[in-house]
Motif scaffolding. Structure first.
Motif, PDB file in Angstrom:
ATOM      1  N   ILE A 174       0.794  -1.158  -0.031  1.00 21.24           N
ATOM      2  CA  ILE A 174      -0.218   0.041  -0.105  1.00 21.24           C
ATOM      3  C   ILE A 174       0.784   1.277   0.017  1.00 21.24           C
ATOM      4  CG2 ILE A 174      -1.740   1.249   1.512  1.00 21.24           C
ATOM      5  CD1 ILE A 174      -2.708  -1.401   2.231  1.00 21.24           C
ATOM      6  N   VAL A 175       1.877   1.149   0.758  1.00 18.58           N
ATOM      7  CA  VAL A 175       2.728   2.588   0.859  1.00 18.58           C
ATOM      8  C   VAL A 175       3.825   2.523  -0.153  1.00 18.58           C
ATOM      9  CG1 VAL A 175       4.688   3.389   2.230  1.00 18.58           C
ATOM     10  CG2 VAL A 175       2.848   2.537   3.433  1.00 18.58           C
ATOM     11  N   LEU A 176       4.168   1.380  -0.761  1.00 15.32           N
ATOM     12  CA  LEU A 176       4.501   1.254  -2.060  1.00 15.32           C
ATOM     13  C   LEU A 176       4.141   1.978  -3.265  1.00 15.32           C
ATOM     14  CD1 LEU A 176       6.546  -1.764  -3.549  1.00 15.32           C
ATOM     15  CD2 LEU A 176       4.963  -0.481  -5.047  1.00 15.32           C
ATOM     16  N   LEU A 177       2.815   1.826  -3.471  1.00 15.13           N
ATOM     17  CA  LEU A 177       2.090   2.236  -4.493  1.00 15.13           C
ATOM     18  C   LEU A 177       1.667   3.817  -4.004  1.00 15.13           C
ATOM     19  CD1 LEU A 177      -0.610  -0.495  -4.931  1.00 15.13           C
ATOM     20  CD2 LEU A 177       1.287  -0.107  -6.261  1.00 15.13           C
ATOM     21  N   ALA A 178       1.795   4.205  -2.942  1.00 14.75           N
ATOM     22  CA  ALA A 178       1.551   5.697  -2.791  1.00 14.75           C
ATOM     23  C   ALA A 178       2.897   6.546  -3.128  1.00 14.75           C
ATOM     24  CB  ALA A 178       1.146   5.821  -1.055  1.00 14.75           C
ATOM     25  N   VAL A 179       3.894   5.880  -2.493  1.00 16.47           N
ATOM     26  CA  VAL A 179       5.319   6.460  -2.730  1.00 16.47           C
ATOM     27  C   VAL A 179       5.337   6.442  -4.321  1.00 16.47           C
ATOM     28  CG1 VAL A 179       7.665   6.164  -2.702  1.00 16.47           C
ATOM     29  CG2 VAL A 179       6.479   5.646  -0.667  1.00 16.47           C
ATOM     30  N   ALA A 180       5.086   5.401  -5.223  1.00 18.52           N
ATOM     31  CA  ALA A 180       5.021   5.589  -6.546  1.00 18.52           C
ATOM     32  C   ALA A 180       4.347   6.548  -7.276  1.00 18.52           C
ATOM     33  CB  ALA A 180       4.630   4.145  -7.237  1.00 18.52           C
TER      34      ALA A 180
END
Length: 569
Positions: A360-366
């Motif tokens: 979830i955080v990975l996608l937000a950072v992307a």
């Protein structure tokens, strides 16, 4: 529990003997957890196992305090969740062929940043989530009941360490001496890895998980291998290679959908109610008390220490991992949000989908513009470690709350174990990578690393987007209906030989439970002897946990021997 009560008893709960035992156990449990998570694509909670072990060893030294055993087991188990956070994310970098960009320095930065953030968050939310909420924390409650009910003595110790030795010997004969085959009854079915994996550890996983969960795991394996791969390719709908891509995408979707289902169905509604309750509490006349509760009961000095932890984590993320300040701020902020979600999830279900929170955080950072795949996986690793540790901490705090253990003593124990576990987890990851090479990690490989494969695929591209979307939507829907979509997804995703072996372990559990119930029912009155039945249940958990630990520990030792042979041979 007020602040005075938190401090007064901790002197007798943190002892030199307990810390030494806890640290030795932490090294062993963390190392075996890395191996288990990579090898089996799963990480059974070690809490009950470490609780019994701590009690056995402390009683051997003449100590009988359950709170001391509680703090000792916290030190022993803390590193396992750090290990899980790393093992569920970082191997994705190796699968993408960029292992040279993730050495021990970067892995240590990921693990340490996640550990510091996890410790800070749990210190702040402990009182609200453990003492003031109605969350059950089933694993923490079970550990407390085990400590209170157990009459652990010499027999328990012999069962625990005897089963560890037997499983370790079996592993050595199989992997080191080559006397025992690693696969039994293998059949040449195109696209299907059919057989029984000769692994006591995997049988133990099936035994410990047991029941309906393994049934869904097995059902997922049947659907994937004999429905989609064999059935679909025989009917001419697709070839075997395409079917395997559909299966892996569907499995990933189901696992991620299950994690999102936990967030949507279990966490967000209760978190919203809790937030509204907190706001109302603070708006009441007892402003000071409400502020103390919201901050977890920590002192101003504690807040200073926690602030230093956050600053250190931010520096590690910025300079150790090379992320921009804006991304760093986002990771730190979202890590706090997802660790709260993790604590809520473990409190409600005993499940901690840490890699999903990392995604979830990975996608937000992307979405913020970060496109470097390795750095995105670092982000997922930091968050997964923080969330894994948060779930472990809060469950252990629940155990201590039931036993009357000082929260401060527990947090200190958790910090000792987590920081030590950080070093051990990274060392074992490096040893396994050096011994077997990056090509040994991934679906169908020596280390299946199922969760890390999911994360890597999300970064690099999904083989079948349609199957992934179906799995994603289906995973959310199934979880909302109370069906264990995560286990179904594991069955779809993992090689079928692992599914068969776990199912055999569950069958052993079924037979063992029937024999235990029959034995407990043989009383003079014809009624069930509950004490005897509980003793049988504890014995099964002890032996299965020992078997799991024995094989995983020997597996790590073999890897270390391989590394040493390469260095000095």
């Amino acid at each position: 529990m007020n602040r005075t009560n938190e401090r007064a008893p901790r002197r007798g709960q943190i002892s030199v003997a307990g810390v030494i035992i806890g640290c030795i156990g932490c090294v062993i449990i963390t190392a075996s957890s890395v191996y288990t998570a990579l090898k089996m694509g799963a990480l059974p909670w070690p809490t009950i196992f470490t609780s019994i072990t701590a009690l056995v060893l402390l009683r051997a030294l003449g100590r009988t305090s359950l709170s001391e055993a509680n703090v000792t087991q916290i030190i022993m188990s803390a590193g396992s969740m750090v290990a899980g956070g790393l093992a569920f994310t970082i191997p994705g970098i190796w699968m993408l062929g960029m292992g040279d960009k993730a050495g021990w320095v970067e892995m240590l930065a990921v693990a340490l940043a996640g550990t510091l953030l996890g410790l800070v968050c749990t210190a702040l939310i402990r009182q609200r989530f453990v003492e003031e909420s109605d969350l059950e924390y089933p694993i923490g409650t079970a550990a407390a009941e085990t400590l209170m009910a157990s009459r652990a003595g010499g027999a328990t110790g012999r069962k625990l360490f005897g089963s560890m030795a037997a499983a370790g010997l079996w592993c050595a004969l199989r992997d080191l001496a080559g006397v025992i085959p690693s696969m039994l009854l293998a059949l040449p079915i195109p696209g299907v890895s059919f057989g029984i994996y000769n692994s006591p550890m995997l049988l133990s996983v099936g035994f410990l998980v047991g029941g309906a969960a393994v049934a869904f795991w097995f059902a997922g394996g049947l659907i994937a291998n004999f429905g989609i791969i064999v059935g679909g390719s025989t009917a001419g709908l697709w070839d075997v290679a395409s079917a395997q891509g559909i299966v892996s995408s569907l499995g990933m979707g189901l696992m991620m959908g299950s994690g999102l289902g936990v967030v949507v169905h279990d966490i967000l509604p209760k978190a919203a109610r809790a937030w509204r309750g907190t706001r109302g509490h603070r708006g009441a006349a007892e402003t000071d008390a409400g502020a103390t509760s919201g901050a977890g009961g920590v002192t101003p000095r504690d807040r200073g220490v926690l602030a230093l932890f956050v600053a250190a984590a931010a520096l590690l993320i910025c300079f150790g991992l090379g992320l921009s300040p804006i991304v760093c701020i986002a990771v730190v902020a979202l890590a706090f949000v997802t660790t709260i979600m993790s604590a809520q999830s473990v409190g409600q279900t005993g499940i901690d989908p840490m890699e999903i929170f990392g995604l979830i955080v990975l996608l937000a950072v992307a979405a913020l513009g970060e496109t470097n795949q390795v750095k995105l996986l670092f982000v997922a690793g930091v968050v997964a470690v923080a969330c894994g540790l948060a779930g472990d901490v809060m469950s252990d705090f629940k155990t201590g709350h039931i036993l009357g253990t000082s929260p401060r003593a527990m947090w200190i124990g958790q910090a000792i174990g987590a920081l030590l576990g950080t070093v051990i987890a990274v060392a074992v990851m490096v040893a396994l990578l050096s011994a077997y090479g990056p090509e040994s990690f991934g679906p169908g490989k020596l280390f299946v690393s199922a969760q890390a494969s999911v994360v890597a695929t999300m970064v690099s591209g999904i083989p079948s987007v349609g199957a992934f979307v179906i799995g994603l939507v289906g995973g959310v829907a199934l979880h909302c209906l109370g069906i264990p979509a995560m286990m179904l997804g594991l069955g779809v995703y993992l090689p079928f030989y692992m599914t068969i072996s776990a199912a055999l372990g569950a069958c052993v559990k079924w037979a063992y439970d029937r024999l235990s119930a029959r034995s407990a029912g043989k009383t003079g009155t014809g009624t069930v002897d509950n004490a005897k039945e509980t003793k049988h249940d504890e014995s099964g958990i002890i032996v299965a946990s020992g078997v799991l630990g024995g094989e995983s520990i020997v597996g790590v030792i073999i890897a270390l021997m391989s590394v040493a042979g390469g260095l000095f041979g």
